[in-house]
Design an enzyme around this catalytic site. Sequence first.
Site, PDB file in Angstrom:
ATOM      1  N   THR A 136      -1.121   0.185  -1.674  1.00 15.03           N
ATOM      2  CA  THR A 136      -2.559  -0.071  -1.711  1.00 15.03           C
ATOM      3  C   THR A 136      -2.847  -1.524  -1.334  1.00 15.03           C
ATOM      4  OG1 THR A 136      -2.233  -0.368  -4.065  1.00 15.03           O
ATOM      5  CG2 THR A 136      -3.225   1.707  -3.383  1.00 15.03           C
ATOM      6  N   ASP A 178       4.244  -8.260  -4.510  1.00 18.19           N
ATOM      7  CA  ASP A 178       5.483  -8.731  -5.129  1.00 18.19           C
ATOM      8  C   ASP A 178       5.369 -10.189  -5.578  1.00 18.19           C
ATOM      9  OD1 ASP A 178       6.176  -6.297  -4.069  1.00 18.19           O
ATOM     10  OD2 ASP A 178       7.429  -7.130  -2.478  1.00 18.19           O
TER      11      ASP A 178
HETATM   12  C1  GLA Z   1       6.785  -3.800  -0.813  1.00 17.91           C
HETATM   13  C2  GLA Z   1       5.796  -4.834  -0.276  1.00 17.91           C
HETATM   14  C3  GLA Z   1       4.534  -4.865  -1.142  1.00 17.91           C
HETATM   15  C4  GLA Z   1       3.947  -3.476  -1.340  1.00 17.91           C
HETATM   16  C5  GLA Z   1       5.041  -2.498  -1.771  1.00 17.91           C
HETATM   17  C6  GLA Z   1       4.559  -1.073  -1.856  1.00 17.91           C
HETATM   18  O1  GLA Z   1       7.270  -4.179  -2.060  1.00 17.91           O
HETATM   19  O2  GLA Z   1       6.383  -6.102  -0.261  1.00 17.91           O
HETATM   20  O3  GLA Z   1       3.586  -5.743  -0.570  1.00 17.91           O
HETATM   21  O4  GLA Z   1       3.283  -3.038  -0.177  1.00 17.91           O
HETATM   22  O5  GLA Z   1       6.158  -2.522  -0.908  1.00 17.91           O
HETATM   23  O6  GLA Z   1       3.578  -0.928  -2.830  1.00 17.91           O
END
Ligand code: GLA
Length: 366
Positions: free
Chosen positions: A19, A154
């Site tokens: 999202t 993250d």
């Molecule tokens: C990875 C990306 C995040 C996010 C997730 C899925 O961790 O680094 O930015 O898009 O995938 O939610």
Amino acid sequence: MTKHVYWAPGRVNLIGEFTDLSGGPVLPAALDLGVHIEAGPAETIALHSRELDGATGLAADGTPLGGETGGWARYVAAVAVELALLGRPAVGLEGEISSTLPIGAGLSSSAALEVAVGLALCEVADFPLEPMELAQAARRAEHRAVGVPCGILDQAASVLGRAGLATLLETGSLAYEYVPLPEEIALVIVDSGVSRRLESSGYGARREELERALAVLAGRDPRELTIAEVDEIAESGVLDPVAARRLRHVVSESERVYEVARLLRDPSPAHLQRLGEAFREGHESLRRDWEATTPELDLLVELAYEHRAIAARMTGGGFGGSIVVLAWANEARALAEAVVTAYGKRGDNPAQAYVCRASDGARRIS
Ligand code: GLA
């Protein structure tokens, strides 16, 4: 040289997968697994690590001092470059990096590394940044280091984390609030042993497919759409079926984030039952509409529910990596062991389980 210890945690996303690619809501918690750096100011950036294998030989602004910058050193270099662009004075950093995060498990080992390095570099140069400024610089560093067009999930989770709480973050406005995790619930993460690297996964392709859908929305926010409207758009033929499925995931997943936050705030038995259903629906949407689960992740989710999980789903960037399980705290270890054993009997990849706590975010700890 005075050395200090800096810490940045990995994260587990409770719900709200992908999202952040369209400014939607996410609900991560910072983990008690992460990256430590014990280091002080120096001329150059000379960081070494026993577990991660290798060392960095970089000028204070991230320029390589001869030799190749590969592996984890790429992230360090990229963070230094991003901070230099923000005006950080060129002070180097010397010391040791260690990590308790499994790599390739989808728990944001690279974001934790970027944030820890960023924190240390800012501090030795007396260049304070707001937590979300640091997170955004770290995210740009991820793009720069390995070309992954990731969202802010993250890095934001690593800086904003609070013990015992999940962070409900709007990745568009960057507004956030905390959602208490009920004490009787523990977080169990089970790594499928099928390692993933965002650089080579379908992450970039999914992002492009979603962009196609966003283009026909002409500025409308996916959070304002209903599933019925997505189906109408798909049937009208203005959108190809693949892009329509990606959009359907993002729309249904955003609704689930708000619902899960509400349920966690009032964890009655009926609400916890519903939480389990919402996680199942989320996993199913990632399997069918976003197409980022693997047979191993699907199996782990089934096994978790068979062993009395309250809720379980794939977590993180998909195409391998881990599932997250909400388990009764007094059963968490037994559940973790039972799932790992049952999984081991069904295939060749050994799973690894971690019983974790939601923890405080990145900071200097000594
Ligand atoms: C990875 C990306 C995040 C996010 C997730 C899925 O961790 O680094 O930015 O898009 O995938 O939610």
